[in-house]
Design an enzyme around this catalytic site. Structure first.
Site, PDB file in Angstrom:
ATOM      1  N   LYS A 112     -33.757  76.939-103.187  1.00  0.00           N
ATOM      2  CA  LYS A 112     -33.550  78.356-102.864  1.00  0.00           C
ATOM      3  C   LYS A 112     -32.228  78.827-103.463  1.00  0.00           C
ATOM      4  O   LYS A 112     -31.264  78.058-103.496  1.00  0.00           O
ATOM      5  CB  LYS A 112     -33.468  78.529-101.339  1.00  0.00           C
ATOM      6  CG  LYS A 112     -34.796  78.467-100.623  1.00  0.00           C
ATOM      7  CD  LYS A 112     -34.632  78.802 -99.153  1.00  0.00           C
ATOM      8  CE  LYS A 112     -35.950  78.624 -98.407  1.00  0.00           C
ATOM      9  NZ  LYS A 112     -36.978  79.596 -98.790  1.00  0.00           N
TER      10      LYS A 112
ATOM     11  N   ARG B 299     -46.459  75.006 -95.135  1.00  0.00           N
ATOM     12  CA  ARG B 299     -47.912  74.822 -95.108  1.00  0.00           C
ATOM     13  C   ARG B 299     -48.287  73.358 -95.314  1.00  0.00           C
ATOM     14  O   ARG B 299     -49.310  72.896 -94.831  1.00  0.00           O
ATOM     15  CB  ARG B 299     -48.573  75.748 -96.138  1.00  0.00           C
ATOM     16  CG  ARG B 299     -48.123  75.516 -97.542  1.00  0.00           C
ATOM     17  CD  ARG B 299     -48.471  76.665 -98.481  1.00  0.00           C
ATOM     18  NE  ARG B 299     -47.537  77.793 -98.374  1.00  0.00           N
ATOM     19  CZ  ARG B 299     -47.649  78.909 -99.077  1.00  0.00           C
ATOM     20  NH1 ARG B 299     -48.654  79.069 -99.910  1.00  0.00           N
ATOM     21  NH2 ARG B 299     -46.766  79.878 -98.929  1.00  0.00           N
TER      22      ARG B 299
END
Ligand code: BES
Ligand code: ZN
Ligand code: ZN
Length: 469
Positions: free
Chosen positions: A244, A318
């Site tokens: 990130k 996920r």
């Protein structure tokens, strides 16, 4: 710290009186309040020092307005040197008792653990009631449990990643389970490996902290339904090798919010003694970088045998949830509802704003039921519909499915479609995915949510489960 009491005695000594108003007509201090520019607007409050009164406005008498009023009252009281106030519960306020109490407790919350000079102010609210004291005692007890559960989630989420990693989360889960007298099972990486949960295992591989699978169960004898709650417990999300940018990494301690919400929820349900079997399952993992990190291009095999092409290691939630959802469905039979909670996508925040949870699933009726449960307790939620075209954007050339979509658009929904691939046929209509990426962490205080973790999802879920009883 706040203490809330029910008292019968109108003459009990208090420093101040708090009066809630939704109209200035008939108010004895109308003129004074008008001179202070006091308006009937949510969050408005005024202190009249001479008469020792705090006036708090409310626009509507729904949960949201009344909880905001409860929080405004407490904030005003805390801004004075007075410590104790009374609220006369007249017939107009009676039905808002629970929302006032919850708003007061939630609005008073502060996370001071890391402030060396912070002074903890202790305040007390006395609600004066003249009749039906048992009914209000019961409501007070329930409101306290629910608000305490939310604050427990906030405490966990707010704790920095150096002091809160998967093992810490497992230890806190154990403590919560012991406190609520419910069962607890903690598994480590050996178990994940043995049980083919390689997707979840890969995400935590570069972390120095061992991943943990946490499973709490509350099984009352008279259970009417069985509810399974699954939470994303990323104790830190650096993005992994798809790192990130610096300013996006800040607040990623809150990537465990879904996991914290399910732990707090099961604690509340057990404390409330509700006749519903509840399971809380958390994948507690840290997503880091390192020589043994999982990589874009890797292909992972999830617990149900499906293969996943990794194209972005920042779409890690996920990958943890899919194995936890399989675990839940393999371990627990005859499920009535299976709900998962996750700070899953930035796209959800872009799409619906930072106050609102995205609600996804295959059952439209169930989606509207949970949205209603949210609204009733002042949480904002909206349904995001699946569709066949977005579903197709997850196709992979090398594996069964890809962990990110090939489209720039609809990222909240494509993440939901990804999870749907791991919901077994018999549970398709029982499943809801809550994307709490927006409301889980508050960067600018709103309503009864101070800066930091909000405890999103807890009150919605408790309300939904209560509605089944
Ligand atoms: N934890 C983030 C999602 C998130 C973003 C939560 C902002 C709260 C605030 C998640 O793991 C993530 O990074 N998702 C990616 C997915 C993308 C790579 C498809 C995202 O949203 O950018
Ligand atoms: Zn991520
Ligand atoms: Zn994440």
């Amino acid at each position: 710290m706040i203490k809330i009491n029910l008292v019968k005695d109108l003459n009990k000594k208090n420093d101040l009186e708090i009066i809630f108003l939704n109209s200035l007509e008939k108010c004895a201090d109308k003129k004074l309040l008008e001179e202070l520019n006091f308006e009937i607007k949510d969050e408005a409050s005024a202190l009249l020092l001479e008469s020792k009164k705090i006036y708090v406005a409310y626009e509507k008498d729904d949960f949201d307005s009344m909880a905001i009023a409860g929080a405004s009252a407490v904030k005003k009281l805390k801004s004075t040197k007075f410590k104790r106030a009374k609220i006369v519960l007249n017939s107009k306020l009676e039905k808002s008792f629970s929302s006032l109490v919850q708003g007061a407790i939630l609005g008073e919350y502060e996370f001071l653990k890391y402030k060396t000079k912070a002074k903890k102010t202790k305040i007390e609210l006395d609600f004066v009631v003249s009749k039906n004291i048992e009914k209000f005692e019961k409501e007070l007890k329930e409101a306290k449990i629910i608000a305490d559960a939310v604050n427990k989630a906030r405490d966990m989420v707010n704790t920095p990643p150096a002091d809160f990693y998967p093992k810490t989360m497992a230890k806190i889960a154990k403590d919560l389970a012991n406190d609520a007298k419910i069962q607890v099972k903690i598994e480590g990486e050996k178990y994940l490996d043995k049980n083919k949960m390689k997707s979840m295992l890969s995400v935590g591989r570069a972390s120095v902290h061992e991943s943990k699978l946490i499973h709490l169960s509350y099984k009352p004898k008279n259970a009417k339904k069985k509810v399974v709650l699954v939470g994303k417990g990323l104790t830190y999300d650096s993005g992994g090798l798809s790192l990130k940018p610096a300013n996006f990494m800040v607040t990623m301690k809150a990537d465990k919010s879904g996991g914290c919400a399910v732990l707090s929820t099961i604690w509340a349900i057990a404390k409330l003694n509700l006749p519903i079997e509840v399971h809380a399952i958390v994948g507690a993992v840290e997503n880091m970088i390192g020589g043994n990190a999982y990589k874009p291009d890797d292909v992972l095999t999830a617990k149900n045998g499906k293969t996943i092409e990794v194209k972005n290691t920042d779409a890690e939630g996920r990958l943890v949830l899919c194995d936890c959802l399989c675990y839940a469905q393999d371990e627990i039979k005859d499920i009535d509802y299976i709900f998962n909670y996750a700070t899953l996508t930035g796209a959800c925040v872009v799409g619906v704003g930072e106050f609102t949870t995205g609600v996804m699933g295959n059952n439209d009726k169930l989606k509207s039921q949970v949205v209603k449960s949210a609204k009733e307790v002042g949480e904002y939620a909206t349904a995001l519909d699946f569709n066949r075209y977005l579903k197709q954007t997850l196709k992979s050339q090398v594996a069964d499915i890809c962990n990110i979509s090939n489209s720039r658009y609809g990222g909240a929904i494509t993440a939901g479609h990804f999870l749907d691939n791991f919901i077994y046929e018999e549970n398709k209509n029982k499943w809801i995915h809550f994307d709490i990426a927006g409301p889980a962490f508050v960067e600018q205080a709103w309503g009864y949510n101070p800066f930091g973790a909000s405890g999103a999802g807890v009150r919605t879920t408790v309300n939904f489960i209560k509605s089944m009883v």
